[in-house]
Design a protein around this motif. Sequence first.
Motif, PDB file in Angstrom:
ATOM      1  N   GLU A  78       0.827  -1.206   0.000  1.00  0.00           N
ATOM      2  CA  GLU A  78       0.000   0.000   0.000  1.00  0.00           C
ATOM      3  C   GLU A  78       0.861   1.255   0.000  1.00  0.00           C
ATOM      4  O   GLU A  78       0.568   2.218  -0.715  1.00  0.00           O
ATOM      5  N   ARG A  79       1.925   1.257   0.794  1.00  0.00           N
ATOM      6  CA  ARG A  79       2.810   2.430   0.816  1.00  0.00           C
ATOM      7  C   ARG A  79       3.505   2.619  -0.507  1.00  0.00           C
ATOM      8  O   ARG A  79       3.662   3.748  -0.984  1.00  0.00           O
ATOM      9  N   THR A  91       4.901  11.903 -10.090  1.00  0.00           N
ATOM     10  CA  THR A  91       4.464  12.243 -11.441  1.00  0.00           C
ATOM     11  C   THR A  91       5.662  12.184 -12.365  1.00  0.00           C
ATOM     12  O   THR A  91       6.711  12.771 -12.079  1.00  0.00           O
ATOM     13  N   ALA A 109       4.023   5.485  -5.608  1.00  0.00           N
ATOM     14  CA  ALA A 109       4.021   5.469  -7.069  1.00  0.00           C
ATOM     15  C   ALA A 109       2.928   6.372  -7.617  1.00  0.00           C
ATOM     16  O   ALA A 109       3.098   7.010  -8.671  1.00  0.00           O
ATOM     17  N   GLN A 110       1.805   6.431  -6.928  1.00  0.00           N
ATOM     18  CA  GLN A 110       0.720   7.279  -7.382  1.00  0.00           C
ATOM     19  C   GLN A 110       1.080   8.752  -7.212  1.00  0.00           C
ATOM     20  O   GLN A 110       0.727   9.579  -8.042  1.00  0.00           O
ATOM     21  N   GLY A 111       1.803   9.074  -6.145  1.00  0.00           N
ATOM     22  CA  GLY A 111       2.179  10.460  -5.890  1.00  0.00           C
ATOM     23  C   GLY A 111       3.281  10.958  -6.804  1.00  0.00           C
ATOM     24  O   GLY A 111       3.425  12.163  -7.023  1.00  0.00           O
ATOM     25  N   ALA A 158       2.353   1.652  -3.439  1.00  0.00           N
ATOM     26  CA  ALA A 158       1.355   2.124  -4.399  1.00  0.00           C
ATOM     27  C   ALA A 158       1.074   3.612  -4.202  1.00  0.00           C
ATOM     28  O   ALA A 158       0.934   4.359  -5.187  1.00  0.00           O
ATOM     29  N   ALA A 159       1.011   4.047  -2.941  1.00  0.00           N
ATOM     30  CA  ALA A 159       0.785   5.470  -2.673  1.00  0.00           C
ATOM     31  C   ALA A 159       1.962   6.307  -3.161  1.00  0.00           C
ATOM     32  O   ALA A 159       1.779   7.391  -3.725  1.00  0.00           O
TER      33      ALA A 159
END
Length: 138
Positions: free
Chosen positions: A47-48, A57, A53-55, A50-51
Amino acid sequence: MWWWVWVLLVLGALAAVAALAWMLWRAGVRTLREAGRASETFSAVGERAAAAAQGATPPDTSPTIFDDPVDLSARVADVRRRRAERRGRRRARSERTWQEWATGPSAGESWLRRREVSKESRRAPQVPGGGGDHTRLP
């Protein structure tokens, strides 16, 4: 009378099998508990990640040949500003490290002196009036 020996041997074997089964059962339960903890840890790490990677840009790599020159110069200035900020943070960390090295416990004394002091602190204390040969009786 020999049948008592065989009864005791069979009972001992059954007790050994029961003890072995009990140990295996407990080891299996412990293994499953640890596997559950590991899966929880891995899911939290996932989860960390993924967060993170999502953050993140990705940089804009689109062609800029037909863009407005004012926008391009602003982008270049932004990239240079961020690079200067990173360089400044890296320099500040390095200066803190250099300052610690310059004022640390080893700044004013040599390696040999520190070694001598540590050896002196490990020596056995001298007994007043004692010393010498301890094998001789008084």
